[in-house]
Design a protein around this motif. Structure first.
Motif, mmCIF file in Angstrom:
data_model
loop_
_atom_site.group_PDB
_atom_site.id
_atom_site.type_symbol
_atom_site.label_atom_id
_atom_site.label_comp_id
_atom_site.label_asym_id
_atom_site.label_seq_id
_atom_site.Cartn_x
_atom_site.Cartn_y
_atom_site.Cartn_z
ATOM 1 N N GLN A 62 -39.826 -9.301 -125.866
ATOM 2 C CA GLN A 62 -40.662 -10.046 -124.929
ATOM 3 C C GLN A 62 -40.266 -9.667 -123.505
ATOM 4 O O GLN A 62 -39.090 -9.729 -123.142
ATOM 5 N N TYR A 63 -41.255 -9.249 -122.731
ATOM 6 C CA TYR A 63 -41.062 -9.019 -121.305
ATOM 7 C C TYR A 63 -41.591 -10.254 -120.594
ATOM 8 O O TYR A 63 -42.740 -10.650 -120.784
ATOM 9 N N LYS A 64 -40.723 -10.867 -119.796
ATOM 10 C CA LYS A 64 -41.086 -12.085 -119.083
ATOM 11 C C LYS A 64 -40.850 -11.864 -117.593
ATOM 12 O O LYS A 64 -39.759 -11.476 -117.186
ATOM 13 N N ALA A 65 -41.880 -12.119 -116.815
ATOM 14 C CA ALA A 65 -41.779 -11.994 -115.360
ATOM 15 C C ALA A 65 -41.902 -13.376 -114.741
ATOM 16 O O ALA A 65 -42.832 -14.126 -115.055
ATOM 17 N N ASN A 66 -40.936 -13.711 -113.891
ATOM 18 C CA ASN A 66 -40.943 -14.971 -113.173
ATOM 19 C C ASN A 66 -41.279 -14.649 -111.717
ATOM 20 O O ASN A 66 -40.559 -13.898 -111.064
ATOM 21 N N TYR A 67 -42.385 -15.203 -111.248
ATOM 22 C CA TYR A 67 -42.828 -14.994 -109.865
ATOM 23 C C TYR A 67 -42.550 -16.263 -109.071
ATOM 24 O O TYR A 67 -42.993 -17.345 -109.447
ATOM 25 N N THR A 68 -41.807 -16.125 -107.956
ATOM 26 C CA THR A 68 -41.442 -17.266 -107.127
ATOM 27 C C THR A 68 -42.054 -17.109 -105.739
ATOM 28 O O THR A 68 -41.877 -16.075 -105.087
ATOM 29 N N ASN A 69 -42.755 -18.136 -105.315
ATOM 30 C CA ASN A 69 -43.302 -18.200 -103.965
ATOM 31 C C ASN A 69 -42.161 -18.634 -103.056
ATOM 32 O O ASN A 69 -41.704 -19.762 -103.120
ATOM 33 N N THR A 70 -41.673 -17.722 -102.219
ATOM 34 C CA THR A 70 -40.511 -17.997 -101.372
ATOM 35 C C THR A 70 -40.884 -18.568 -100.001
ATOM 36 O O THR A 70 -40.018 -18.720 -99.154
ATOM 37 N N THR A 71 -42.152 -18.881 -99.826
ATOM 38 C CA THR A 71 -42.592 -19.385 -98.525
ATOM 39 C C THR A 71 -42.787 -20.898 -98.574
ATOM 40 O O THR A 71 -42.711 -21.523 -99.627
ATOM 41 N N ASN A 72 -43.070 -21.462 -97.415
ATOM 42 C CA ASN A 72 -43.384 -22.887 -97.303
ATOM 43 C C ASN A 72 -44.885 -23.128 -97.347
ATOM 44 O O ASN A 72 -45.344 -24.206 -96.997
ATOM 45 N N GLN A 73 -45.633 -22.113 -97.755
ATOM 46 C CA GLN A 73 -47.094 -22.236 -97.863
ATOM 47 C C GLN A 73 -47.507 -21.929 -99.300
ATOM 48 O O GLN A 73 -46.893 -21.099 -99.973
ATOM 49 N N ASN A 74 -48.560 -22.586 -99.744
ATOM 50 C CA ASN A 74 -49.088 -22.322 -101.072
ATOM 51 C C ASN A 74 -49.763 -20.949 -101.088
ATOM 52 O O ASN A 74 -50.281 -20.490 -100.071
ATOM 53 N N ILE A 75 -49.740 -20.294 -102.237
ATOM 54 C CA ILE A 75 -50.426 -19.019 -102.407
ATOM 55 C C ILE A 75 -51.563 -19.260 -103.394
ATOM 56 O O ILE A 75 -51.364 -19.857 -104.453
ATOM 57 N N SER A 76 -52.750 -18.788 -103.042
ATOM 58 C CA SER A 76 -53.887 -18.932 -103.948
ATOM 59 C C SER A 76 -54.406 -17.558 -104.357
ATOM 60 O O SER A 76 -54.189 -16.558 -103.676
ATOM 61 N N ASP A 77 -55.072 -17.537 -105.493
ATOM 62 C CA ASP A 77 -55.708 -16.325 -106.016
ATOM 63 C C ASP A 77 -54.743 -15.148 -106.110
ATOM 64 O O ASP A 77 -54.965 -14.091 -105.540
ATOM 65 N N LEU A 78 -53.708 -15.342 -106.869
ATOM 66 C CA LEU A 78 -52.674 -14.339 -107.075
ATOM 67 C C LEU A 78 -52.948 -13.623 -108.396
ATOM 68 O O LEU A 78 -53.142 -14.271 -109.425
ATOM 69 N N ALA A 79 -52.987 -12.297 -108.381
ATOM 70 C CA ALA A 79 -53.159 -11.515 -109.604
ATOM 71 C C ALA A 79 -51.878 -10.725 -109.841
ATOM 72 O O ALA A 79 -51.415 -10.008 -108.960
ATOM 73 N N VAL A 80 -51.289 -10.896 -111.022
ATOM 74 C CA VAL A 80 -50.071 -10.162 -111.370
ATOM 75 C C VAL A 80 -50.344 -9.329 -112.611
ATOM 76 O O VAL A 80 -51.030 -9.770 -113.532
ATOM 77 N N THR A 81 -49.818 -8.119 -112.621
ATOM 78 C CA THR A 81 -50.079 -7.174 -113.696
ATOM 79 C C THR A 81 -48.765 -6.636 -114.248
ATOM 80 O O THR A 81 -47.877 -6.275 -113.486
#
Length: 154
Positions: A62-81
């Motif tokens: 299993q390949y597992k990717a953890n994406y962390t938003n490091t900013t103080n703002q929300n991120i919308s419409d994020l596409a990860v591949t």
């Protein structure tokens, strides 16, 4: 004795995964941590995950990717591949289930992928899948999202 597949090479390929952010955000707004774990099921059907560097043919990884938003703002419409590494075959198991798949790494569609053969729609074999993409609609400030896919070592 079957040769072992070095997962390090696969991890290098996956670390090069594509992340598409809304252009208003800097690329460093998102941190990604990738892990590779051997998937084992016991007699009761309970699944366990063990960190692995090398694996023989037939091993489920299993390949597992953890994406962390490091900013103080929300991120919308994020596409990860995440690409499916060479010498690996996608098993069809993903998390979250909303992933889209591609046979060329460019064009994505909902799974299962279908194509016409002799005028009939048939499923594309999982061995032809080359990459998966998840659309994360909302990643709050300083929060994380995980995506994962299972593969089998060829």
């Amino acid at each position: 004795m079957k040769p072992f597949y070095r997962l390090r090479h696969a991890l290098i390929a996956i670390v090069a995964s594509t992340v598409l952010l809304n252009s208003a955000y800097a690329a460093d707004a998102l941190q990604m941590e990738l892990t590779a774990n051997k998937v084992t099921k016991n007699a009761d059907g309970k699944v366990s995950y063990t960190s692995v560097r090398n694996a023989p043919a037939g091993t489920v990884i299993q390949y597992k990717a953890n994406y962390t938003n490091t900013t103080n703002q929300n991120i919308s419409d994020l596409a990860v591949t995440l690409p499916i590494p060479a010498n690996m075959t996608f098993t069809g198991e993903v998390s979250p289930a909303s992933a889209q798949a591609s046979t060329d790494g460019k064009n994505y569609a909902d799974m299962p992928l279908m194509r016409k053969v002799n005028g009939k729609l048939v499923k594309v074999p999982l061995s032809e899948y080359k990459a998966l993409r998840w659309n994360i609609k909302w990643l709050p400030a300083n929060k994380s999202a995980d995506v994962a896919l299972n593969t089998v070592v060829n």
